[in-house]
Design a protein around this motif. Structure first.
Motif, PDB file in Angstrom:
ATOM      1  N   VAL A  89     136.265  11.947  46.818  1.00 16.78           N
ATOM      2  CA  VAL A  89     134.804  11.999  46.647  1.00 16.78           C
ATOM      3  C   VAL A  89     134.525  12.425  45.210  1.00 16.78           C
ATOM      4  N   GLU A  90     133.770  11.605  44.463  1.00 14.92           N
ATOM      5  CA  GLU A  90     133.327  12.012  43.135  1.00 14.92           C
ATOM      6  C   GLU A  90     131.946  12.640  43.292  1.00 14.92           C
ATOM      7  N   VAL A  91     131.787  13.813  42.717  1.00 13.31           N
ATOM      8  CA  VAL A  91     130.539  14.557  42.866  1.00 13.31           C
ATOM      9  C   VAL A  91     129.783  14.457  41.541  1.00 13.31           C
ATOM     10  N   VAL A  92     128.582  13.905  41.577  1.00 16.03           N
ATOM     11  CA  VAL A  92     127.767  13.808  40.361  1.00 16.03           C
ATOM     12  C   VAL A  92     126.585  14.765  40.490  1.00 16.03           C
ATOM     13  N   VAL A  93     126.386  15.546  39.439  1.00 15.33           N
ATOM     14  CA  VAL A  93     125.266  16.490  39.387  1.00 15.33           C
ATOM     15  C   VAL A  93     124.357  16.056  38.242  1.00 15.33           C
ATOM     16  N   ARG A  94     123.051  16.020  38.519  1.00 19.22           N
ATOM     17  CA  ARG A  94     122.127  15.502  37.513  1.00 19.22           C
ATOM     18  C   ARG A  94     120.952  16.452  37.280  1.00 19.22           C
ATOM     19  N   ASN A  95     120.690  16.712  36.014  1.00 17.09           N
ATOM     20  CA  ASN A  95     119.535  17.521  35.625  1.00 17.09           C
ATOM     21  C   ASN A  95     118.418  16.659  35.042  1.00 17.09           C
ATOM     22  N   VAL A  97     117.329  12.396  34.255  1.00 17.71           N
ATOM     23  CA  VAL A  97     117.629  11.020  34.667  1.00 17.71           C
ATOM     24  C   VAL A  97     118.353  10.269  33.552  1.00 17.71           C
ATOM     25  N   ALA A  98     119.443   9.609  33.915  1.00 21.34           N
ATOM     26  CA  ALA A  98     120.174   8.746  32.979  1.00 21.34           C
ATOM     27  C   ALA A  98     121.039   7.790  33.783  1.00 21.34           C
ATOM     28  N   GLY A  99     121.602   6.806  33.089  1.00 20.03           N
ATOM     29  CA  GLY A  99     122.613   5.920  33.658  1.00 20.03           C
ATOM     30  C   GLY A  99     122.178   5.258  34.954  1.00 20.03           C
ATOM     31  N   SER A 100     123.068   5.306  35.932  1.00 16.55           N
ATOM     32  CA  SER A 100     122.834   4.559  37.179  1.00 16.55           C
ATOM     33  C   SER A 100     121.615   5.072  37.937  1.00 16.55           C
ATOM     34  N   LEU A 101     121.278   6.352  37.771  1.00 20.00           N
ATOM     35  CA  LEU A 101     120.113   6.882  38.502  1.00 20.00           C
ATOM     36  C   LEU A 101     118.815   6.258  37.983  1.00 20.00           C
ATOM     37  N   TYR A 120     127.202  11.812  45.889  1.00 20.90           N
ATOM     38  CA  TYR A 120     128.616  11.610  46.185  1.00 20.90           C
ATOM     39  C   TYR A 120     128.955  10.131  46.052  1.00 20.90           C
ATOM     40  N   TYR A 121     130.112   9.871  45.474  1.00 23.58           N
ATOM     41  CA  TYR A 121     130.626   8.502  45.372  1.00 23.58           C
ATOM     42  C   TYR A 121     132.019   8.464  45.993  1.00 23.58           C
ATOM     43  N   TYR A 122     132.284   7.379  46.712  1.00 22.90           N
ATOM     44  CA  TYR A 122     133.608   7.185  47.321  1.00 22.90           C
ATOM     45  C   TYR A 122     134.567   6.747  46.219  1.00 22.90           C
ATOM     46  N   ILE A 174     123.002  16.698  30.712  1.00 24.50           N
ATOM     47  CA  ILE A 174     122.167  15.717  31.428  1.00 24.50           C
ATOM     48  C   ILE A 174     122.693  15.491  32.841  1.00 24.50           C
ATOM     49  N   ASP A 175     123.989  15.150  32.917  1.00 28.99           N
ATOM     50  CA  ASP A 175     124.641  14.934  34.208  1.00 28.99           C
ATOM     51  C   ASP A 175     126.143  15.017  33.999  1.00 28.99           C
ATOM     52  N   TYR A 176     126.888  15.060  35.098  1.00 32.70           N
ATOM     53  CA  TYR A 176     128.348  15.098  34.994  1.00 32.70           C
ATOM     54  C   TYR A 176     128.965  14.784  36.340  1.00 32.70           C
ATOM     55  N   LYS A 177     130.247  14.467  36.273  1.00 31.28           N
ATOM     56  CA  LYS A 177     131.004  14.111  37.472  1.00 31.28           C
ATOM     57  C   LYS A 177     132.154  15.098  37.646  1.00 31.28           C
ATOM     58  N   LEU A 178     132.303  15.589  38.874  1.00 29.07           N
ATOM     59  CA  LEU A 178     133.415  16.494  39.170  1.00 29.07           C
ATOM     60  C   LEU A 178     134.286  15.892  40.267  1.00 29.07           C
ATOM     61  N   PRO A 195     133.436  14.791  27.312  1.00 27.97           N
ATOM     62  CA  PRO A 195     132.406  13.791  27.009  1.00 27.97           C
ATOM     63  C   PRO A 195     132.631  12.458  27.737  1.00 27.97           C
ATOM     64  N   ASP A 196     133.816  12.276  28.354  1.00 25.10           N
ATOM     65  CA  ASP A 196     134.032  11.091  29.205  1.00 25.10           C
ATOM     66  C   ASP A 196     133.322  11.238  30.541  1.00 25.10           C
ATOM     67  N   THR A 197     133.153  12.460  31.004  1.00 21.48           N
ATOM     68  CA  THR A 197     132.679  12.679  32.378  1.00 21.48           C
ATOM     69  C   THR A 197     131.333  13.414  32.442  1.00 21.48           C
ATOM     70  N   CYS A 198     130.807  13.784  31.283  1.00 20.58           N
ATOM     71  CA  CYS A 198     129.496  14.450  31.227  1.00 20.58           C
ATOM     72  C   CYS A 198     128.611  13.694  30.240  1.00 20.58           C
ATOM     73  N   ARG A 199     127.301  13.769  30.455  1.00 20.84           N
ATOM     74  CA  ARG A 199     126.383  13.340  29.391  1.00 20.84           C
ATOM     75  C   ARG A 199     125.888  14.586  28.675  1.00 20.84           C
ATOM     76  N   PHE A 200     126.103  14.610  27.376  1.00 22.89           N
ATOM     77  CA  PHE A 200     125.665  15.703  26.514  1.00 22.89           C
ATOM     78  C   PHE A 200     124.687  15.130  25.496  1.00 22.89           C
ATOM     79  N   PHE A 214     130.221   4.794  23.604  1.00 20.31           N
ATOM     80  CA  PHE A 214     131.195   3.724  23.834  1.00 20.31           C
ATOM     81  C   PHE A 214     130.609   2.661  24.769  1.00 20.31           C
ATOM     82  N   ARG A 215     130.043   3.125  25.897  1.00 17.74           N
ATOM     83  CA  ARG A 215     129.506   2.168  26.877  1.00 17.74           C
ATOM     84  C   ARG A 215     128.482   1.237  26.238  1.00 17.74           C
ATOM     85  N   ARG A 216     127.633   1.813  25.360  1.00 17.31           N
ATOM     86  CA  ARG A 216     126.481   1.063  24.833  1.00 17.31           C
ATOM     87  C   ARG A 216     126.660   0.626  23.391  1.00 17.31           C
TER      88      ARG A 216
HETATM   89  N1  UDP Z   1     130.818   9.419  35.599  1.00 17.77           N
HETATM   90  C1  UDP Z   1     132.188   9.532  35.456  1.00 17.77           C
HETATM   91  N2  UDP Z   1     132.995   8.617  36.069  1.00 17.77           N
HETATM   92  C2  UDP Z   1     132.524   7.607  36.827  1.00 17.77           C
HETATM   93  C3  UDP Z   1     131.115   7.482  36.980  1.00 17.77           C
HETATM   94  C4  UDP Z   1     130.297   8.402  36.358  1.00 17.77           C
HETATM   95  O1  UDP Z   1     132.673  10.457  34.799  1.00 17.77           O
HETATM   96  O2  UDP Z   1     133.326   6.821  37.369  1.00 17.77           O
HETATM   97  C5  UDP Z   1     129.925  10.392  34.974  1.00 17.77           C
HETATM   98  C6  UDP Z   1     129.166   9.794  33.811  1.00 17.77           C
HETATM   99  O3  UDP Z   1     129.829   9.999  32.599  1.00 17.77           O
HETATM  100  C7  UDP Z   1     127.870  10.549  33.864  1.00 17.77           C
HETATM  101  C8  UDP Z   1     127.672  10.885  35.342  1.00 17.77           C
HETATM  102  O4  UDP Z   1     128.970  10.794  35.919  1.00 17.77           O
HETATM  103  O5  UDP Z   1     127.998  11.760  33.131  1.00 17.77           O
HETATM  104  C9  UDP Z   1     126.705   9.983  36.047  1.00 17.77           C
HETATM  105  O6  UDP Z   1     127.078   8.661  35.814  1.00 17.77           O
HETATM  106  P1  UDP Z   1     126.172   7.443  36.340  1.00 17.77           P
HETATM  107  O7  UDP Z   1     126.173   7.456  37.831  1.00 17.77           O
HETATM  108  O8  UDP Z   1     124.864   7.497  35.662  1.00 17.77           O
HETATM  109  O9  UDP Z   1     126.962   6.129  36.006  1.00 17.77           O
HETATM  110  P2  UDP Z   1     127.199   5.374  34.606  1.00 17.77           P
HETATM  111  O10 UDP Z   1     125.898   5.213  33.935  1.00 17.77           O
HETATM  112  O11 UDP Z   1     128.147   6.280  33.899  1.00 17.77           O
HETATM  113  O12 UDP Z   1     127.848   4.091  35.057  1.00 17.77           O
END
Ligand code: UDP
Length: 235
Positions: A89-95, A97-101, A120-122, A174-178, A195-200, A214-216
């Motif tokens: 389970v990947e746990v995303v915490v958001r303060n 709005v960004a990205g997929s949200l 939560y993401y599978y 902004i948000d992060y994944k644990l 910085p790979d797993t958090c938005r700063f 990198f993504r953008r």
């Molecule tokens: N994230 C991650 N690994 C993943 C998906 C997301 O580390 O496989 C992190 C991402 O860097 C961001 C947060 O989780 O800090 C929320 O990501 P989001 O769901 O917005 O997806 P993204 O826009 O990264 O595809």
């Protein structure tokens, strides 16, 4: 401790067995991927920076009573961690709005959330890590309800600790994944915090100091990662 054979290679890290079955040896790579592996590249020195940044956060969290897998740094891009059985389970915490949200709920990036959002993401590459909820987690037996309660509480404590720590260095979290795993029956915080797993975002300018560069294709990716390390350690 001795580094033995590689047992797993992920997108950003390699994991090696050691002569002690309780510990793994982790090597952080410069490889970068995005959009479920569709975009690939390298970020020079990323492995070194993420290893060091993760160590800073794990030590900070340990000092505040959060149990993590971190044991010690062993080189510029390597750390020893406690061997975990990863909870899928990947746990995303958001303060904010960004990205997929932003796409999912139609609010612009940068909107401040009046309450922290937990998702939560599978953790399943073949499925593209779909969004799931607590009842899916229970039905798939990915974790027990007690473990999920602990994970939720921990993820929110991490949020308070990290936001407070980052504010004086002028960074908004902004948000992060644990990710979590079990070690001798105990749930520990695992993976990386970088910085790979958090938005700063820089608090003043809003400049992105994370993997979105990198993504953008925003340029100066390595510089942004270095800037996070510099603000945390002076290095
Ligand atoms: N994230 C991650 N690994 C993943 C998906 C997301 O580390 O496989 C992190 C991402 O860097 C961001 C947060 O989780 O800090 C929320 O990501 P989001 O769901 O917005 O997806 P993204 O826009 O990264 O595809």
């Amino acid at each position: 401790m001795q580094k033995l054979e590689m047992i797993y290679e992920g997108k950003a890290k390699k994991v090696y067995r050691t002569d002690n079955p309780d510990y793994f040896w982790v090597e952080y790579k410069d490889d970068a991927t995005a959009f479920n592996g569709q975009k690939k590249g390298t970020i020079d020195n990323k492995g070194i920076i993420n290893n060091k940044v993760s160590a800073v956060f794990f030590q900070l969290l340990e000092s505040k009573g959060i149990s993590t897998h971190f044991v010690e740094l062993v080189s510029d891009r390597e750390m020893i961690v406690k061997a975990l059985q990863i909870i899928k389970v990947e746990v995303v915490v958001r303060n904010i709005v960004a990205g997929s949200l932003a796409k999912r709920i139609g609010l612009p990036e940068g909107t401040i959330l009046p309450r922290t959002v937990l998702e939560y993401y599978y953790k399943d590459d073949a499925l593209g890590d779909p969004l799931i909820n607590a009842s899916h987690i229970a039905a798939l037996e990915l974790a027990t309800p007690e473990q999920m309660e602990f994970i939720k509480e921990t993820a929110l404590k991490v949020n308070e600790i990290m936001r407070e720590y980052l504010a004086p260095v002028n960074i908004d979290l902004i948000d992060y994944k644990l990710e979590f795993g079990t070690h001798k029956g105990q749930v520990l915080l695992g993976d990386e915090i970088s910085p790979d797993t958090c938005r700063f975002w820089d608090k003043t300018t809003g400049e992105k100091l994370d993997k979105d560069r990198f993504r953008r294709d925003l340029g100066n990716v390595e510089g942004a990662y270095r800037e996070v390390l510099r603000r945390l350690t002076g290095e």
